[in-house]
Design an enzyme around this catalytic site. Structure first.
Site, mmCIF file in Angstrom:
data_model
loop_
_atom_site.group_PDB
_atom_site.id
_atom_site.type_symbol
_atom_site.label_atom_id
_atom_site.label_comp_id
_atom_site.label_asym_id
_atom_site.label_seq_id
_atom_site.Cartn_x
_atom_site.Cartn_y
_atom_site.Cartn_z
ATOM 1 N N GLY A 140 17.058 -12.280 -12.925
ATOM 2 C CA GLY A 140 18.004 -11.553 -13.905
ATOM 3 C C GLY A 140 17.267 -11.505 -15.385
ATOM 4 O O GLY A 140 16.145 -12.393 -15.471
ATOM 5 N N ASN A 141 17.510 -10.778 -16.268
ATOM 6 C CA ASN A 141 17.335 -10.755 -17.480
ATOM 7 C C ASN A 141 18.223 -10.216 -18.455
ATOM 8 O O ASN A 141 19.090 -9.437 -18.152
ATOM 9 C CB ASN A 141 15.960 -9.749 -17.861
ATOM 10 C CG ASN A 141 15.571 -8.821 -16.590
ATOM 11 O OD1 ASN A 141 16.171 -7.683 -16.684
ATOM 12 N ND2 ASN A 141 15.056 -9.151 -15.559
ATOM 13 N N GLY A 177 10.201 -15.751 -15.724
ATOM 14 C CA GLY A 177 9.759 -17.564 -15.021
ATOM 15 C C GLY A 177 10.757 -18.549 -15.217
ATOM 16 O O GLY A 177 10.322 -19.698 -15.121
ATOM 17 N N SER A 194 8.653 -8.529 -16.563
ATOM 18 C CA SER A 194 8.084 -7.239 -16.360
ATOM 19 C C SER A 194 9.276 -6.053 -16.210
ATOM 20 O O SER A 194 9.112 -4.961 -16.318
ATOM 21 C CB SER A 194 7.099 -7.256 -15.004
ATOM 22 O OG SER A 194 8.089 -7.524 -13.926
ATOM 23 N N GLU A 195 10.243 -6.554 -16.082
ATOM 24 C CA GLU A 195 11.487 -5.529 -15.649
ATOM 25 C C GLU A 195 12.348 -5.173 -17.042
ATOM 26 O O GLU A 195 13.204 -4.702 -17.001
ATOM 27 C CB GLU A 195 12.551 -6.272 -14.854
ATOM 28 C CG GLU A 195 12.023 -6.490 -13.280
ATOM 29 C CD GLU A 195 13.102 -6.613 -12.456
ATOM 30 O OE1 GLU A 195 14.219 -7.252 -12.877
ATOM 31 O OE2 GLU A 195 13.039 -6.360 -11.111
ATOM 32 N N HIS A 220 20.906 -7.681 -16.840
ATOM 33 C CA HIS A 220 20.499 -7.297 -15.428
ATOM 34 C C HIS A 220 20.793 -8.441 -14.625
ATOM 35 O O HIS A 220 20.316 -9.605 -14.903
ATOM 36 C CB HIS A 220 19.137 -6.750 -15.331
ATOM 37 C CG HIS A 220 18.454 -6.767 -13.887
ATOM 38 N ND1 HIS A 220 19.298 -6.048 -12.864
ATOM 39 C CD2 HIS A 220 17.437 -7.531 -13.322
ATOM 40 C CE1 HIS A 220 18.591 -6.469 -11.693
ATOM 41 N NE2 HIS A 220 17.458 -7.017 -12.171
ATOM 42 N N HIS A 237 19.097 -3.865 -5.375
ATOM 43 C CA HIS A 237 18.470 -4.619 -6.349
ATOM 44 C C HIS A 237 19.332 -5.366 -7.552
ATOM 45 O O HIS A 237 18.982 -5.561 -8.689
ATOM 46 C CB HIS A 237 17.106 -3.871 -6.875
ATOM 47 C CG HIS A 237 16.510 -4.570 -8.036
ATOM 48 N ND1 HIS A 237 15.853 -5.721 -7.664
ATOM 49 C CD2 HIS A 237 16.457 -4.341 -9.377
ATOM 50 C CE1 HIS A 237 14.988 -6.074 -8.946
ATOM 51 N NE2 HIS A 237 15.271 -5.356 -9.975
#
Length: 273
Positions: free
Chosen positions: A30-31, A47, A76-77, A96, A159
């Site tokens: 997630g982010n 990470g 990177s997402e 996300h 995803h």
């Protein structure tokens, strides 16, 4: 009163822990991002578990995803977050996550387009499933494009999900609404003896009333509108598009007062008001 940088970072950590505790993410999944200026955003690092973040871990980036400040590196997402902000000036935050039941619907190839809960209809409408894209590439941002202007919630095939809000708490609540709606849908299918069981949806005339109620309440965010109208796309349609904002229904003027009061109370409570 505007939040200080520390308060924004702390809120990101709090929301990260919330989605981690809900089981919407595992490990370092997630982010989260928040817009703080025309070309400045705070986001979560790569990470790091969303359940164990501290404010000093939060990074500041520009609209291209380049790091401005912070010890760690952005995910990177972050590309899909930046696409949302590029296409949606009203967006203030993006979340996300991988909510298990909603994600399972995409794996099973079952659309979450049933209209089953009044609160979910008011806040998010139906939730589109975007085409599969390789993580960390531009394929996922590109998959959002057919839906980005009319929705605040998107399922990403195999995803997880992406949700948008004018505030971070709103984006988080939208994610919770997606997963809760998916659970009710799944339970209804199980009680109906299988994934192909018939789902009792709210009828079109009631959907039209809910759309009118949504307009009266002035709820924030994008909404696909009532898409069950049998006259959709014809001169007889009562829900013709206005100002490019999707379907704004003008029927259902005689809303039931008790229904209006009860649904209004629930939605405002869910929005933290």
């Amino acid at each position: 009163m505007a939040q200080s940088p520390f308060e924004i970072k702390k809120e990101i950590c709090d929301i990260g822990k919330r989605i981690y505790d809900h089981g919407f993410v595992a490990a370092n999944d997630g982010n989260i991002s928040v817009k703080v200026g025309p070309n400045e955003f705070y986001c979560t690092p790569t990470g790091v578990s969303k359940g164990y973040m501290t404010p000093d871990m939060i990074i500041k980036i520009d609209a291209q995803g380049n790091k401005i400040d912070g010890k760690l590196n952005p995910s990177s997402e972050i590309k899909m977050h930046m696409r949302v902000y590029q296409e949606r000036p009203d967006a203030g935050a993006v979340v996300h996550a991988h909510p298990p039941v909603a994600t399972a619907f995409t794996v099973a190839g079952i659309a979450m387009d049933q209209y089953i809960l009044p609160e979910a209809i008011l806040t998010i409408g139906n939730v589109p499933t975007c085409d599969y894209g390789t993580p960390s590439t531009m394929e996922i941002p590109d998959s959002l494009m057919p839906y980005i202007q009319k929705h605040d919630a998107f399922l990403l095939k195999n995803h997880g999900a992406l949700t948008v809000g004018n505030t971070l708490i709103r984006a988080c609540f939208t994610m919770e609404e997606v997963e809760f709606n998916a659970k009710i849908n799944l339970y209804a299918r199980q009680l109906g003896a299988g994934l192909n069981a018939n789902i009792e949806e709210i009828p079109c005339e009631q959907l039209e009333k809910l759309m009118e109620l949504r307009k009266k309440m002035g709820l924030p965010g994008k909404h696909p509108g009532c898409q069950k109208c049998p006259n959709r796309g014809t001169p007889n349609c009562k829900c013709l598009p206005k100002n490019g904002e999707g379907h704004v229904c003008t029927c259902g003027a005689n809303d039931d007062a008790a229904m209006v009061a009860e649904i209004t109370k629930k939605v405002l409570a869910a929005m933290g008001k």
